[in-house]
Motif scaffolding. Structure first.
Motif, PDB file in Angstrom:
ATOM      1  N   LEU A  16       7.115  -3.232  -9.416  1.00 39.13           N
ATOM      2  CA  LEU A  16       8.140  -4.275  -9.474  1.00 39.13           C
ATOM      3  C   LEU A  16       7.737  -5.398 -10.421  1.00 39.13           C
ATOM      4  O   LEU A  16       6.590  -5.868 -10.389  1.00 39.13           O
ATOM      5  N   GLY A  17       8.699  -5.849 -11.224  1.00 41.31           N
ATOM      6  CA  GLY A  17       8.541  -7.069 -11.994  1.00 41.31           C
ATOM      7  C   GLY A  17       7.477  -7.021 -13.066  1.00 41.31           C
ATOM      8  O   GLY A  17       6.814  -5.998 -13.298  1.00 41.31           O
ATOM      9  N   GLU A  18       7.279  -8.175 -13.716  1.00 38.50           N
ATOM     10  CA  GLU A  18       6.339  -8.252 -14.828  1.00 38.50           C
ATOM     11  C   GLU A  18       4.894  -8.114 -14.380  1.00 38.50           C
ATOM     12  O   GLU A  18       4.020  -7.726 -15.170  1.00 38.50           O
ATOM     13  N   HIS A  19       4.610  -8.412 -13.110  1.00 35.86           N
ATOM     14  CA  HIS A  19       3.244  -8.281 -12.603  1.00 35.86           C
ATOM     15  C   HIS A  19       2.946  -6.870 -12.089  1.00 35.86           C
ATOM     16  O   HIS A  19       1.835  -6.607 -11.631  1.00 35.86           O
ATOM     17  N   LYS A  20       3.921  -5.985 -12.170  1.00 34.83           N
ATOM     18  CA  LYS A  20       3.753  -4.589 -11.759  1.00 34.83           C
ATOM     19  C   LYS A  20       3.204  -4.484 -10.332  1.00 34.83           C
ATOM     20  O   LYS A  20       2.173  -3.873 -10.066  1.00 34.83           O
ATOM     21  N   VAL A  21       3.938  -5.102  -9.427  1.00 28.13           N
ATOM     22  CA  VAL A  21       3.554  -5.099  -8.010  1.00 28.13           C
ATOM     23  C   VAL A  21       3.898  -3.739  -7.401  1.00 28.13           C
ATOM     24  O   VAL A  21       5.033  -3.273  -7.528  1.00 28.13           O
ATOM     25  N   PRO A  22       2.944  -3.084  -6.739  1.00 28.29           N
ATOM     26  CA  PRO A  22       3.243  -1.783  -6.114  1.00 28.29           C
ATOM     27  C   PRO A  22       4.347  -1.909  -5.072  1.00 28.29           C
ATOM     28  O   PRO A  22       4.359  -2.857  -4.276  1.00 28.29           O
ATOM     29  N   PHE A  23       5.245  -0.938  -5.088  1.00 30.98           N
ATOM     30  CA  PHE A  23       6.360  -0.902  -4.145  1.00 30.98           C
ATOM     31  C   PHE A  23       6.402   0.453  -3.467  1.00 30.98           C
ATOM     32  O   PHE A  23       6.249   1.489  -4.114  1.00 30.98           O
ATOM     33  N   LEU A  24       6.611   0.441  -2.155  1.00 32.94           N
ATOM     34  CA  LEU A  24       6.809   1.676  -1.395  1.00 32.94           C
ATOM     35  C   LEU A  24       8.025   1.505  -0.509  1.00 32.94           C
ATOM     36  O   LEU A  24       8.061   0.625   0.352  1.00 32.94           O
ATOM     37  N   GLY A  25       9.025   2.348  -0.753  1.00 33.16           N
ATOM     38  CA  GLY A  25      10.205   2.383   0.089  1.00 33.16           C
ATOM     39  C   GLY A  25      10.056   3.508   1.095  1.00 33.16           C
ATOM     40  O   GLY A  25      10.262   4.686   0.766  1.00 33.16           O
ATOM     41  N   LEU A  26       9.657   3.160   2.311  1.00 34.14           N
ATOM     42  CA  LEU A  26       9.392   4.165   3.339  1.00 34.14           C
ATOM     43  C   LEU A  26      10.702   4.627   3.967  1.00 34.14           C
ATOM     44  O   LEU A  26      11.728   3.941   3.895  1.00 34.14           O
ATOM     45  N   PRO A  27      10.688   5.784   4.624  1.00 32.84           N
ATOM     46  CA  PRO A  27      11.896   6.279   5.291  1.00 32.84           C
ATOM     47  C   PRO A  27      12.336   5.338   6.407  1.00 32.84           C
ATOM     48  O   PRO A  27      11.616   4.415   6.800  1.00 32.84           O
ATOM     49  N   GLY A  28      13.504   5.593   6.940  1.00 33.04           N
ATOM     50  CA  GLY A  28      14.028   4.740   8.003  1.00 33.04           C
ATOM     51  C   GLY A  28      13.613   5.156   9.391  1.00 33.04           C
ATOM     52  O   GLY A  28      13.558   4.328  10.305  1.00 33.04           O
ATOM     53  N   ASN A  29      13.316   6.445   9.584  1.00 35.11           N
ATOM     54  CA  ASN A  29      12.939   6.901  10.928  1.00 35.11           C
ATOM     55  C   ASN A  29      11.561   6.366  11.302  1.00 35.11           C
ATOM     56  O   ASN A  29      10.626   6.406  10.480  1.00 35.11           O
ATOM     57  N   PRO A  30      11.405   5.869  12.520  1.00 38.94           N
ATOM     58  CA  PRO A  30      10.166   5.144  12.874  1.00 38.94           C
ATOM     59  C   PRO A  30       8.901   5.987  12.814  1.00 38.94           C
ATOM     60  O   PRO A  30       7.845   5.479  12.415  1.00 38.94           O
ATOM     61  N   VAL A  31       8.950   7.250  13.227  1.00 45.70           N
ATOM     62  CA  VAL A  31       7.746   8.085  13.151  1.00 45.70           C
ATOM     63  C   VAL A  31       7.383   8.339  11.693  1.00 45.70           C
ATOM     64  O   VAL A  31       6.210   8.310  11.309  1.00 45.70           O
ATOM     65  N   ALA A  32       8.384   8.578  10.864  1.00 49.34           N
ATOM     66  CA  ALA A  32       8.141   8.795   9.441  1.00 49.34           C
ATOM     67  C   ALA A  32       7.502   7.566   8.802  1.00 49.34           C
ATOM     68  O   ALA A  32       6.649   7.679   7.909  1.00 49.34           O
ATOM     69  N   VAL A  33       7.897   6.383   9.250  1.00 49.79           N
ATOM     70  CA  VAL A  33       7.285   5.160   8.738  1.00 49.79           C
ATOM     71  C   VAL A  33       5.788   5.158   9.032  1.00 49.79           C
ATOM     72  O   VAL A  33       4.955   4.875   8.156  1.00 49.79           O
ATOM     73  N   MET A  34       5.407   5.477  10.263  1.00 54.01           N
ATOM     74  CA  MET A  34       3.993   5.452  10.634  1.00 54.01           C
ATOM     75  C   MET A  34       3.202   6.522   9.901  1.00 54.01           C
ATOM     76  O   MET A  34       2.105   6.273   9.390  1.00 54.01           O
ATOM     77  N   VAL A  35       3.761   7.732   9.825  1.00 50.97           N
ATOM     78  CA  VAL A  35       3.045   8.832   9.183  1.00 50.97           C
ATOM     79  C   VAL A  35       2.834   8.537   7.704  1.00 50.97           C
ATOM     80  O   VAL A  35       1.728   8.691   7.171  1.00 50.97           O
ATOM     81  N   THR A  36       3.882   8.117   7.015  1.00 53.53           N
ATOM     82  CA  THR A  36       3.739   7.862   5.579  1.00 53.53           C
ATOM     83  C   THR A  36       2.854   6.647   5.313  1.00 53.53           C
ATOM     84  O   THR A  36       2.121   6.610   4.320  1.00 53.53           O
ATOM     85  N   PHE A  37       2.881   5.653   6.183  1.00 52.42           N
ATOM     86  CA  PHE A  37       1.972   4.511   6.026  1.00 52.42           C
ATOM     87  C   PHE A  37       0.529   4.994   6.081  1.00 52.42           C
ATOM     88  O   PHE A  37      -0.292   4.627   5.230  1.00 52.42           O
ATOM     89  N   LEU A  38       0.196   5.798   7.079  1.00 52.48           N
ATOM     90  CA  LEU A  38      -1.182   6.255   7.248  1.00 52.48           C
ATOM     91  C   LEU A  38      -1.631   7.145   6.100  1.00 52.48           C
ATOM     92  O   LEU A  38      -2.802   7.111   5.701  1.00 52.48           O
ATOM     93  N   GLN A  39      -0.723   7.941   5.549  1.00 52.09           N
ATOM     94  CA  GLN A  39      -1.109   8.872   4.492  1.00 52.09           C
ATOM     95  C   GLN A  39      -1.147   8.212   3.114  1.00 52.09           C
ATOM     96  O   GLN A  39      -1.988   8.568   2.280  1.00 52.09           O
TER      97      GLN A  39
END
Length: 418
Positions: free
Chosen positions: A298-321
């Protein structure tokens, strides 16, 4: 049989390749700052912690008893010794011991010059000015003595850069007399949830609404990883609102994480907003749960962005991985694969080739010490209670079609509060 998105023919990134690509979103660790010892818990060292002293500082007694110099002409020590003084912890005696002499000594007290052996109190019989050693044949030269520097000698690296400081590490730094340390700045991570249906806890729940669990799950996960949270609340399904939020977050945060709004649905604006504010790296991974996951800068500073899924278990799994390795890199920690153990599955587990599945599971040790695992039951990505019940993720890699009872599988233990 229902049509799976994995049957649609579009190539998705394998999990290992996605991890490699994600690591490239962070070029260097965050800057360093010097922080007082009492505020270092959970921080990551930016430079080696080198011991300025020997630990322990003096050769000292490991037991209460008497300290003596082992006679050079005796294979076995005499059974009776003359007491010529006492050394308590926090004191020292600079006068050397003569032949046949000893001093009473307490645990931690420095040994007098020349003394090299301590006999514990329980083996001694007190007399007027002497002590008698019971079973002197059991005494060995150098016993019950802690040598100066035997833990950490002066000049040695006690903790290398990249070490996350927990309770043991803080105690070690304190034992070196270090009142401050150089650590990487905590990553500032902005989070927000998306969706017109998402409702804050405590607010009346509309007929078609859901309470926002993901923001609080992410807040807990980020705290566990040593991040500083920027909670930006809930955004509606509105492209312009999303663009404004991402632009604002990119100017204030070191990483931005959203949940929801990254699938192929007509009202999912996260990917479109990302492309307006920055650059999309990829957005589909061969994983379940968590296939739609948008990643970019994102932006001129190239900030890392992660758009995680909406389902709550998927959020936890993808965060950990995927998120945990990025946070590690921002904090100057080595980027490692998740910790894994091998267990025997007690039941048939379903998976599919060319996709990595993460099932919620419970592992335990049998009477022979072998690890076994079973699933927590229904594995829908919206069943958040299954994460509460789990103590591990069962990892079925993309080269296997499930597992039969009795086969070994890889598990990733979940570190949960007791």
């Amino acid at each position: 049989m229902t049509l799976s998105c994995f049957d649609l023919g579009e190539r998705m990134l394998p999990v290992a390749e996605a991890r490699t690509r994600l690591a490239g979103l962070v070029e260097a660790p965050l800057s360093a700052e010097r922080v007082a010892l009492g505020e270092l818990h959970g921080r990551v060292l930016a430079e080696d912690a080198v011991s300025p002293i020997d630990v322990p500082q003096n050769t000292n007694a490991a037991m209460d008893g008497i300290a003596l110099a082992w006679p050079a002409t005796h294979v076995e020590i005499p059974g009776e010794w003359r007491v010529v003084g006492e050394v308590l912890a926090g004191q020292r005696r600079d006068e050397a011991l003569g032949a046949g002499e000893c001093v009473r000594i307490t645990t931690g007290a420095p040994l007098p010059p020349g003394a090299d052996t301590v006999i514990m109190l329980e083996q001694l019989e007190e007399r007027a000015e002497t002590v008698v050693v019971n079973h002197p044949e059991r005494v060995r030269p150098g016993q019950n003595v802690r040598q100066a520097g035997e833990d950490i000698p002066e000049g040695q690296t006690a903790l290398p850069a990249g070490t996350r400081l927990g309770a043991a590490e803080l105690g070690l730094l304190a034992s070196l007399g270090l009142a401050r340390a150089s650590v990487h700045r905590r990553p500032r991570v902005a989070i927000f949830s998306t969706g017109d249906e998402v409702t804050a806890p405590g607010e009346p729940l509309p007929p078609a609404g859901i309470h926002d669990a993901n923001r609080y799950t992410l807040a807990g996960l980020l705290t566990e990883q040593g991040a500083e949270l920027m909670d930006l609340g809930i955004l509606p399904d509105d492209r312009e609102a999303m663009i404004d939020a991402l632009s604002d977050a990119a100017g204030r945060a070191d990483m931005v994480i959203t949940s929801g709004g990254v699938s192929v649905g007509h009202a999912d604006f996260t990917r479109a907003a990302l492309e307006a504010v920055g650059r999309l790296a990829f957005w589909r991974i061969a994983i379940r749960p968590g296939r739609p996951l948008a990643c970019g800068l994102l932006g001129e500073h190239k900030v890392p962005f992660l758009g995680l899924p909406g389902n709550p278990v998927a959020v936890m799994v993808t965060f950990l991985q995927f998120v945990v390795p990025l946070l590690s890199k921002l904090q100057g920690r080595p980027v490692r694969e998740p910790g894994r153990l091998t267990a025997i599955t007690d039941e048939a587990l379903k998976s599919r080739l060319d996709r990595t599945d993460y099932l919620r599971g419970c592992y335990y040790a049998d009477t022979d010490g072998r690890l076994h695992v079973c699933s927590t039951g229904a594995q829908g990505s919206g069943i958040l209670s299954s994460m509460v019940a789990a103590n591990c993720l069962i990892e079925l890699t993309d080269d296997r079609e499930g597992a039969a009872p009795g086969e070994t599988v890889s598990i990733q233990p979940l570190h949960r509060l007791p």
